[in-house]
Design a protein around this motif. Structure first.
Motif, mmCIF file in Angstrom:
data_model
loop_
_atom_site.group_PDB
_atom_site.id
_atom_site.type_symbol
_atom_site.label_atom_id
_atom_site.label_comp_id
_atom_site.label_asym_id
_atom_site.label_seq_id
_atom_site.Cartn_x
_atom_site.Cartn_y
_atom_site.Cartn_z
ATOM 1 N N MET A 149 -7.004 3.706 -6.242
ATOM 2 C CA MET A 149 -6.985 4.511 -6.870
ATOM 3 C C MET A 149 -8.495 5.759 -6.392
ATOM 4 S SD MET A 149 -4.410 6.090 -8.892
ATOM 5 C CE MET A 149 -4.246 6.974 -9.688
ATOM 6 N N ILE A 150 -7.627 7.069 -6.940
ATOM 7 C CA ILE A 150 -8.718 7.575 -6.293
ATOM 8 C C ILE A 150 -9.227 8.274 -8.477
ATOM 9 C CG2 ILE A 150 -9.576 10.679 -5.801
ATOM 10 C CD1 ILE A 150 -7.730 9.853 -3.651
ATOM 11 N N ALA A 191 -5.818 19.997 -13.259
ATOM 12 C CA ALA A 191 -5.253 18.913 -13.902
ATOM 13 C C ALA A 191 -5.215 17.581 -13.183
ATOM 14 C CB ALA A 191 -4.005 18.739 -14.206
ATOM 15 N N LEU A 192 -5.270 17.395 -11.894
ATOM 16 C CA LEU A 192 -5.730 15.988 -11.128
ATOM 17 C C LEU A 192 -7.810 16.392 -11.149
ATOM 18 C CD1 LEU A 192 -4.073 16.937 -8.083
ATOM 19 C CD2 LEU A 192 -3.664 15.275 -9.466
ATOM 20 N N GLU A 193 -8.034 16.898 -11.527
ATOM 21 C CA GLU A 193 -9.392 17.423 -11.843
ATOM 22 C C GLU A 193 -9.693 16.473 -12.845
ATOM 23 O OE1 GLU A 193 -11.216 20.736 -10.113
ATOM 24 O OE2 GLU A 193 -11.021 19.327 -7.901
ATOM 25 N N THR A 194 -9.002 16.780 -13.989
ATOM 26 C CA THR A 194 -9.276 16.706 -15.338
ATOM 27 C C THR A 194 -8.861 15.089 -15.362
ATOM 28 O OG1 THR A 194 -9.373 18.900 -15.940
ATOM 29 C CG2 THR A 194 -8.935 16.997 -18.129
ATOM 30 N N SER A 243 -2.563 11.316 -15.001
ATOM 31 C CA SER A 243 -1.025 11.922 -15.764
ATOM 32 C C SER A 243 -0.851 12.253 -14.507
ATOM 33 C CB SER A 243 -1.349 12.569 -17.204
ATOM 34 O OG SER A 243 -2.162 13.652 -16.609
ATOM 35 N N ALA A 244 -1.185 12.428 -13.417
ATOM 36 C CA ALA A 244 -0.734 13.220 -12.192
ATOM 37 C C ALA A 244 0.566 12.949 -11.799
ATOM 38 C CB ALA A 244 -1.930 13.425 -10.928
ATOM 39 N N ASP A 245 1.255 13.485 -11.279
ATOM 40 C CA ASP A 245 2.233 13.544 -9.928
ATOM 41 C C ASP A 245 2.077 12.751 -8.935
ATOM 42 O OD1 ASP A 245 5.189 13.653 -8.481
ATOM 43 O OD2 ASP A 245 4.002 15.656 -7.690
ATOM 44 N N GLY A 246 2.638 11.755 -8.256
ATOM 45 C CA GLY A 246 2.174 10.847 -6.979
ATOM 46 C C GLY A 246 2.181 11.748 -6.374
ATOM 47 N N LYS A 247 2.971 12.929 -6.164
ATOM 48 C CA LYS A 247 3.358 13.213 -4.808
ATOM 49 C C LYS A 247 2.216 14.794 -4.519
ATOM 50 C CE LYS A 247 8.440 13.031 -4.002
ATOM 51 N NZ LYS A 247 9.796 14.017 -3.764
ATOM 52 N N ALA A 248 1.733 15.499 -5.861
ATOM 53 C CA ALA A 248 0.551 15.826 -5.831
ATOM 54 C C ALA A 248 -1.103 15.308 -5.232
ATOM 55 C CB ALA A 248 0.638 16.889 -7.419
ATOM 56 N N LEU A 249 -0.542 14.348 -5.729
ATOM 57 C CA LEU A 249 -2.041 14.217 -5.732
ATOM 58 C C LEU A 249 -2.375 13.314 -4.034
ATOM 59 C CD1 LEU A 249 -5.383 12.262 -6.409
ATOM 60 C CD2 LEU A 249 -3.599 10.566 -7.143
#
Length: 97
Positions: free
Chosen positions: A1-2, A34-37, A41-47
């Motif tokens: 996991m990143i 949001a991903l960098e925070t 809680s991120a959407d898997g596709k966005a990540l």
């Protein structure tokens, strides 16, 4: 996991702004922020989209415990044998990227 810290670090290593990464990953800047925070809680596709852009640009994401006892991290991918780069004596304004 990143982790969020890995994403922030990878973007910084590449010298990308949040806006540039958003453009390349076809995501809103707010999603990058949001991903960098909080990547959990991120959407898997966005990540996956952000990770793909960063890895295409040469970043490797290291899981905790890789390369010794250290924690999660990032580094640049090794160059291939064909990529010797530009010798210092050949550097000039026309090949400055």
């Amino acid at each position: 996991m990143i982790t969020s810290a890995q994403l922030r670090g990878a973007r910084a290593m590449l010298g990308l702004t949040a806006e540039a990464l958003a453009g390349e990953s076809k995501l809103p800047v707010s999603t990058i922020e949001a991903l960098e925070t909080d990547v959990n809680s991120a959407d898997g596709k966005a990540l996956a989209a952000v990770r793909s852009v960063l890895e295409t640009r040469g970043v490797l994401f290291l899981a905790s415990g890789n390369d010794g006892a250290g924690g999660a991290g990032i580094r640049f991918r090794h160059r291939s044998a064909d990529d010797d780069g530009i010798r210092p004596e050949n550097l000039n304004a026309t090949n400055d990227d």
